[in-house]
Write a protein that holds these residues in place. Structure first.
Motif, PDB file in Angstrom:
ATOM      1  N   ALA A 152       0.827  -1.204   0.000  1.00 52.83           N
ATOM      2  CA  ALA A 152       0.000   0.000   0.000  1.00 52.83           C
ATOM      3  C   ALA A 152       0.867   1.263   0.000  1.00 52.83           C
ATOM      4  CB  ALA A 152      -0.927  -0.003   1.211  1.00 52.83           C
ATOM      5  N   ALA A 153       1.966   1.253   0.751  1.00 54.95           N
ATOM      6  CA  ALA A 153       2.856   2.417   0.792  1.00 54.95           C
ATOM      7  C   ALA A 153       3.483   2.676  -0.574  1.00 54.95           C
ATOM      8  CB  ALA A 153       3.946   2.196   1.836  1.00 54.95           C
ATOM      9  N   THR A 154       3.831   1.606  -1.283  1.00 51.97           N
ATOM     10  CA  THR A 154       4.392   1.749  -2.627  1.00 51.97           C
ATOM     11  C   THR A 154       3.358   2.341  -3.584  1.00 51.97           C
ATOM     12  OG1 THR A 154       5.783  -0.193  -2.192  1.00 51.97           O
ATOM     13  CG2 THR A 154       5.566   0.520  -4.487  1.00 51.97           C
ATOM     14  N   ALA A 155       2.108   1.866  -3.473  1.00 59.91           N
ATOM     15  CA  ALA A 155       1.034   2.406  -4.310  1.00 59.91           C
ATOM     16  C   ALA A 155       0.751   3.870  -3.973  1.00 59.91           C
ATOM     17  CB  ALA A 155      -0.230   1.569  -4.124  1.00 59.91           C
ATOM     18  N   TYR A 156       0.857   4.212  -2.695  1.00 62.75           N
ATOM     19  CA  TYR A 156       0.665   5.597  -2.257  1.00 62.75           C
ATOM     20  C   TYR A 156       1.695   6.511  -2.928  1.00 62.75           C
ATOM     21  CZ  TYR A 156       0.019   9.517   1.030  1.00 62.75           C
ATOM     22  OH  TYR A 156      -0.227  10.747   1.593  1.00 62.75           O
ATOM     23  N   LEU A 157       2.949   6.069  -2.939  1.00 61.75           N
ATOM     24  CA  LEU A 157       3.999   6.862  -3.588  1.00 61.75           C
ATOM     25  C   LEU A 157       3.793   6.941  -5.090  1.00 61.75           C
ATOM     26  CD1 LEU A 157       7.256   5.763  -1.719  1.00 61.75           C
ATOM     27  CD2 LEU A 157       6.246   8.045  -1.763  1.00 61.75           C
ATOM     28  N   ALA A 158       3.255   5.873  -5.675  1.00 58.66           N
ATOM     29  CA  ALA A 158       3.030   5.863  -7.126  1.00 58.66           C
ATOM     30  C   ALA A 158       2.114   7.000  -7.546  1.00 58.66           C
ATOM     31  CB  ALA A 158       2.443   4.524  -7.551  1.00 58.66           C
ATOM     32  N   GLU A 159       1.193   7.367  -6.672  1.00 60.29           N
ATOM     33  CA  GLU A 159       0.267   8.459  -6.973  1.00 60.29           C
ATOM     34  C   GLU A 159       0.773   9.807  -6.485  1.00 60.29           C
ATOM     35  OE1 GLU A 159      -4.152   7.820  -7.149  1.00 60.29           O
ATOM     36  OE2 GLU A 159      -3.668   6.293  -5.652  1.00 60.29           O
ATOM     37  N   GLU A 160       1.306   9.822  -5.263  1.00 61.05           N
ATOM     38  CA  GLU A 160       1.651  11.089  -4.621  1.00 61.05           C
ATOM     39  C   GLU A 160       3.053  11.594  -4.976  1.00 61.05           C
ATOM     40  OE1 GLU A 160      -0.387  12.932  -2.709  1.00 61.05           O
ATOM     41  OE2 GLU A 160      -1.993  11.519  -3.163  1.00 61.05           O
ATOM     42  N   ASP A 161       3.994  10.672  -5.118  1.00 59.58           N
ATOM     43  CA  ASP A 161       5.376  11.083  -5.342  1.00 59.58           C
ATOM     44  C   ASP A 161       6.101  10.003  -6.148  1.00 59.58           C
ATOM     45  OD1 ASP A 161       7.816  12.301  -5.269  1.00 59.58           O
ATOM     46  OD2 ASP A 161       8.075  12.222  -3.088  1.00 59.58           O
ATOM     47  N   PRO A 162       5.787   9.882  -7.431  1.00 64.63           N
ATOM     48  CA  PRO A 162       6.333   8.788  -8.257  1.00 64.63           C
ATOM     49  C   PRO A 162       7.854   8.713  -8.258  1.00 64.63           C
ATOM     50  CG  PRO A 162       4.576   9.946  -9.418  1.00 64.63           C
ATOM     51  CD  PRO A 162       4.877  10.747  -8.197  1.00 64.63           C
ATOM     52  N   LYS A 163       8.527   9.853  -8.165  1.00 67.35           N
ATOM     53  CA  LYS A 163       9.986   9.852  -8.209  1.00 67.35           C
ATOM     54  C   LYS A 163      10.623   9.217  -6.972  1.00 67.35           C
ATOM     55  CE  LYS A 163      10.411  13.935 -11.191  1.00 67.35           C
ATOM     56  NZ  LYS A 163      10.973  15.300 -11.323  1.00 67.35           N
TER      57      LYS A 163
END
Length: 426
Positions: A186-197
């Motif tokens: 879930a944390a990885t998916a969160y970053l994928a949307e919020e902060d992809p870099k």
């Protein structure tokens, strides 16, 4: 059960048993008794020694015990354990080896917060230090965290992981072991949307309950057999006056330990009887196999009540991760948004905690990820512990994970010792 008196009663019982063991050892070791040798006194001293150590370990945080490391130059280098991110409920720590060139493989090891300390992964860390720059999440014992620090539930846990990944940067390879696998996804998916870099390059999930209903076990099916009200009434207590977290609602580590032991009660009883016999014969030692295992196994930590209850309700009962319905601060975390992070799952064929099928469910959720960036491995004859710390990990799984990391790294990596074939890691 939710009052301090219940928590203090458990601590009193633990303390009393520790005292009884110490008293029996001291009494049976009294020099005057040596004039009349008696096997019963030897057994009494042995029982006291084993009992005192057993109940004393329950409140002690184990040391990492990783002090030196032999590098490729043939020299022994000291290992410095440094805190790089400090937070109320858990830190990010780094095992730095001065004098060794930093390894290009930068690994974030996400440790479970399910009753034991992160030191449960000590052997995993030691095995990865050979080829990697290792960081790990070091979760704190809830009884030591003041109430003023606020709450900590599955959403907070997920945001902690997000912060740790951001701090380490995009060249990170994340390995989540057991309990944190769903929240790491879930944390990885969160970053994928919020902060992809800030996304890591790869994500390896080892024996985690992504979909507990895929292959239910006695552990993962627990949530279906009880109501949340029953859990709150029977499992949640307030920290007593002895610790800084006095008044905080927790799921006590001693309760969790009793659950662990009850799963294999006969085996544990025999192990302790055998250890008492060895101690009486003078065959036991401070760091023998029994003490090495139980010094870690018996050292338990409290979890915040909100983390324990939200884990049972949202991960096991409602299966929010498995259904891709997990939310953080009211926002849906869409696992399908993961499009550039390679994902690998590892399961043990004989895992009786997170059975095969529960972890590999993560790959179906990654709908935005091409099949070429998905991998899976089921280790034959391996149980839950073996897939991250036993012989199966050392001989087969670890080399496969390193291959997977190398396959998803921007630059060529040092060669890894060959292991069994795994098409997913090519």
């Amino acid at each position: 059960m939710r009052y301090m008196a219940a928590y203090d009663l458990m601590e009193t019982m633990r303390n009393t048993n520790q005292w009884l063991g110490a008293s029996a050892l001291s009494m049976a070791s009294y020099p005057v008794f040596s004039m009349v040798p008696n096997p019963a006194l030897q057994w009494m001293a042995a029982w006291g020694e084993v009992t005192e150590r057993t109940f004393k370990r329950m409140t002690a945080k184990p040391d990492w015990g990783i002090r030196t490391f032999t590098c490729a130059d043939g020299k022994d280098h000291l290992v410095h354990i440094e805190t790089v991110v400090e937070k109320p409920f858990g830190n990010l720590i780094h095992f730095r080896i001065p004098g060794r060139k930093p390894s290009p493989r930068k690994v974030l090891l996400v440790a479970p917060m399910s009753g034991h300390y992160a030191t449960l992964l000590r052997s995993t860390v030691k095995s990865l230090l050979v080829d990697c720059e290792v960081y790990i999440t070091d979760w704190h014992n809830a009884r030591d965290i003041p109430v003023s620090a606020g709450k900590f539930d599955v959403e907070d846990y997920t945001l902690y992981l997000v912060d740790f990944m951001r701090h380490m940067g995009p060249d990170t390879h994340v390995i989540a072991v057991c309990q944190p696998a769903p929240l790491t996804l879930a944390a990885t998916a969160y970053l994928a949307e919020e902060d992809p870099k800030a996304q890591p390059r790869s994500l390896t999930l080892i024996g985690g309950p992504i979909d507990p209903d895929a292959t239910p076990t006695d552990v993962t099916d627990f949530g279906a057999r009880v109501t949340m009200g029953q859990l709150q009434e029977t499992m949640i207590q307030r920290v007593g006056f002895k610790y800084p977290g006095v008044g905080r609602k927790v799921y006590p580590g001693l309760l969790q330990l009793s659950s662990f032991i009850s799963m294999n009660g006969d085996r544990h009883a025999k192990a302790f009887m055998d250890q008492i016999a060895r101690t009486a014969r003078g065959e036991a030692s401070d760091h023998d196999a029994h003490n090495r295992f139980y010094d870690e196994y018996l050292a338990v930590m409290d979890m915040t009540a909100e983390f324990y209850l939200s884990t049972v309700e949202r991960i096991f009962k409602n299966c929010e991760i498995a259904k891709n319905e997990f939310t953080v601060n009211g926002r849906h975390v869409d696992i399908g948004k993961i499009t550039s992070v390679a994902v690998k799952t590892v399961e043990g064929a004989k895992d009786d905690i997170s059975a095969p099928g529960q972890c590999i469910a993560a790959l179906k959720l990654c709908t935005g990820l091409p099949d070429s960036m998905k991998a899976s491995h089921v280790e034959p004859d391996a149980g839950h512990y073996g897939i991250f710390a036993g012989k199966s990990w050392r001989n087969n799984i670890r080399p496969l994970v390193l291959r997977f990391i190398d396959a998803n790294s921007p630059a060529p990596m040092p060669k890894v010792k060959p292991a069994n074939k795994n098409a997913a890691a090519k």
